[in-house]
Write an enzyme that holds these catalytic residues in place. Structure first.
Site, PDB file in Angstrom:
ATOM      1  N   CYS A 167     -11.116  65.106  12.476  1.00  0.00           N
ATOM      2  CA  CYS A 167     -11.818  66.023  11.577  1.00  0.00           C
ATOM      3  C   CYS A 167     -12.445  65.324  10.381  1.00  0.00           C
ATOM      4  O   CYS A 167     -13.096  65.976   9.556  1.00  0.00           O
ATOM      5  CB  CYS A 167     -10.861  67.115  11.114  1.00  0.00           C
ATOM      6  N   HIS A 307     -11.189  70.444   2.142  1.00  0.00           N
ATOM      7  CA  HIS A 307     -10.972  70.450   3.596  1.00  0.00           C
ATOM      8  C   HIS A 307     -10.511  71.842   3.999  1.00  0.00           C
ATOM      9  O   HIS A 307     -11.010  72.391   4.978  1.00  0.00           O
ATOM     10  CB  HIS A 307      -9.955  69.383   3.970  1.00  0.00           C
ATOM     11  N   GLU A 318      -3.228  69.652   0.313  1.00  0.00           N
ATOM     12  CA  GLU A 318      -4.490  69.289  -0.324  1.00  0.00           C
ATOM     13  C   GLU A 318      -4.486  69.703  -1.794  1.00  0.00           C
ATOM     14  O   GLU A 318      -5.006  68.972  -2.659  1.00  0.00           O
ATOM     15  CB  GLU A 318      -5.673  69.928   0.399  1.00  0.00           C
ATOM     16  N   LYS A 339     -14.812  76.645   5.235  1.00  0.00           N
ATOM     17  CA  LYS A 339     -14.238  76.939   6.559  1.00  0.00           C
ATOM     18  C   LYS A 339     -13.793  78.393   6.648  1.00  0.00           C
ATOM     19  O   LYS A 339     -13.594  78.915   7.749  1.00  0.00           O
ATOM     20  CB  LYS A 339     -13.053  76.011   6.855  1.00  0.00           C
ATOM     21  N   HIS A 344     -13.407  75.888  11.578  1.00  0.00           N
ATOM     22  CA  HIS A 344     -13.224  74.433  11.475  1.00  0.00           C
ATOM     23  C   HIS A 344     -13.998  73.743  12.596  1.00  0.00           C
ATOM     24  O   HIS A 344     -13.653  73.871  13.756  1.00  0.00           O
ATOM     25  CB  HIS A 344     -11.735  74.111  11.565  1.00  0.00           C
ATOM     26  N   PHE A 403      -6.479  64.529  12.070  1.00  0.00           N
ATOM     27  CA  PHE A 403      -5.303  64.115  12.830  1.00  0.00           C
ATOM     28  C   PHE A 403      -5.272  62.587  12.910  1.00  0.00           C
ATOM     29  O   PHE A 403      -6.304  61.933  13.064  1.00  0.00           O
ATOM     30  CB  PHE A 403      -5.357  64.679  14.249  1.00  0.00           C
TER      31      PHE A 403
END
Length: 416
Positions: A167, A307, A318, A339, A344, A403
């Site tokens: 991502c 994010h 975050e 998002k 996403h 990830f």
């Protein structure tokens, strides 16, 4: 590379294919109006799946950007990339020709590449045998083909690459393109991210690792970053592309400048394959490195495009990372997760979110975080809840985390 020889880099064009609009203007209007792009999946029969919602790109026709033969030989993620790149070049009024082709490059990231083609061809293989697989299967599915096909369609012969950092891929691609222009290896770069991973196998895989929202009965409110009742992210698809140019090159041709890109920080958690390190140490370092690279202090930051995935682990981590990196100023910065509207986009998220960030700077307006109804006590910053806000934006950051522990922060500022 020393500061003495670094070239300044500006954004002169944007392109966007998203669940809330298929042009930059439509996308921006969707963002500031708080448009929801999440609905029941229509790309395939998802009735057997635990999650049946996603942010699909709607009313998109690849033939607006390429002929039918070309479109047929591309996976959907490459179609999105080429389309958004053509939009961005047109927006920048940048023509690639024999005189400058070798000085214009492409870096477009993708988390998984042509998963749709891979799944379809596996079915062909199992049902009809190996001799019936398409000769275009491999070049359609490999993740670098978005960058390769964009170069073929635009004539860009300069540096060409692809980040595949989950991502963070779109943001890594923009940051790497920034570095190439800074170092004098290109005059302009077409960069960003693209993804089209709303497929049966992908949906099943993300559901199996408990990453998705299962709010099937209420898709419009499923993506709810920083909200106490969030239960996972919602998959999206599309592409976001920036045209980066060496500043003097852009000025000399009279280009409109949206913003200047001034910083790039990337780190790794080195902790877990899917979970962020508790406390957000890795993400905080990425933010700090971007600020250091840009030569700006935390107090100069006006806005952060977070994010903000809407997962229990990401949003609180975050938040902690932003506090760690910015100190007390974290409570004074406007933050939003777009998002909440688009879902996403995995490797494409950094691309469309960078577009959102530079448009926020150019328009002095902050996109909202929709569906923020019951704030999580651990998420106690200013997330521009539900309604967009008019505000002067001098410096903005865009965060992307993937990830594998990949952390990327891009820093932009108003061009003067």
């Amino acid at each position: 590379m020393t500061d003495l020889i670094r070239k300044r880099v500006v954004v002169t064009g944007v392109g966007a294919i998203t669940p809330i609009g298929n042009t930059p203007a439509e996308y921006w209007e969707g963002l500031v109006s708080g448009r929801n792009g999440i609905s029941e999946i229509t790309l395939f029969d998802a009735s057997r799946h635990a999650c049946r919602i996603a942010g699909e790109v709607k009313n998109y026709d690849p033939h607006d950007y390429m002929d039918r033969k070309e479109a047929k030989r591309m996976d959907r993620f490459s179609q999105f990339a080429v389309s958004a790149a053509k939009q961005a070049l047109a927006d920048a009024q940048l023509t690639i020709n024999d005189l400058n082709a070798e000085q214009v490059g492409v870096i477009i990231g993708s988390g998984v590449g042509g998963l749709k083609v891979m799944e379809e061809q596996q079915t062909v293989y199992l049902n009809r045998g190996p001799d019936r697989c398409s000769p275009f299967m491999i070049p359609m599915m490999i993740a670098n083909m978005a960058a390769g096909l964009t170069a073929i369609h635009t004539g860009a012969k300069g540096p060409n690459s692809c980040s595949v950092t989950a991502c963070a891929a779109g943001s890594n691609s923009i940051g790497d393109a920034f570095r190439l222009i800074q170092g004098g290896y290109a005059q302009a770069m077409i960069c960003g991210g693209a993804e089209a991973a709303i497929t049966p196998l992908s949906l099943a895989g993300f559901a199996a690792c408990k990453a998705l929202s299962f709010r099937n009965d209420d898709p419009a409110h499923a993506s709810r970053p920083f909200d106490k009742n969030r239960d996972g992210f919602v998959m999206g698809e599309g592409a976001g592309i920036l045209i980066l140019e060496e500043m003097q090159h852009a000025i000399s041709r009279g280009a409109r400048i949206y913003a200047e890109i001034v910083g790039y920080g990337m780190t790794c958690d080195a902790y877990h394959i899917t979970s962020p390190v508790p406390g957000g140490e890795g993400a905080a370092r990425a933010i700090q490195l971007a600020l250091k690279d840009a030569g700006i202090t935390p107090e100069m930051v006006s806005y952060i495009n977070a994010h903000g995935t809407s997962t229990p682990a990401n949003d609180s981590t975050e938040t902690a990372a932003m506090k760690r990196a910015l100190g007390d100023h974290a409570y004074k910065v406007a933050i939003s997760s777009t998002k909440s509207m688009t879902g996403h986009l995995l490797g494409g998220s950094g691309g469309i979110e960078a577009v959102a960030t530079v448009l926020a700077i150019a328009n002095d307006r902050l996109p909202p975080t929709i569906n923020l109804e019951n704030p999580d006590p651990e998420c106690d910053l200013d997330y521009v809840a539900n309604v967009s806000r008019v505000a002067r934006v001098e410096v903005a950051l865009s965060n992307s985390f993937g990830f594998g522990g990949h952390n990327v922060t891009l820093a932009f500022k108003k061009h003067v």
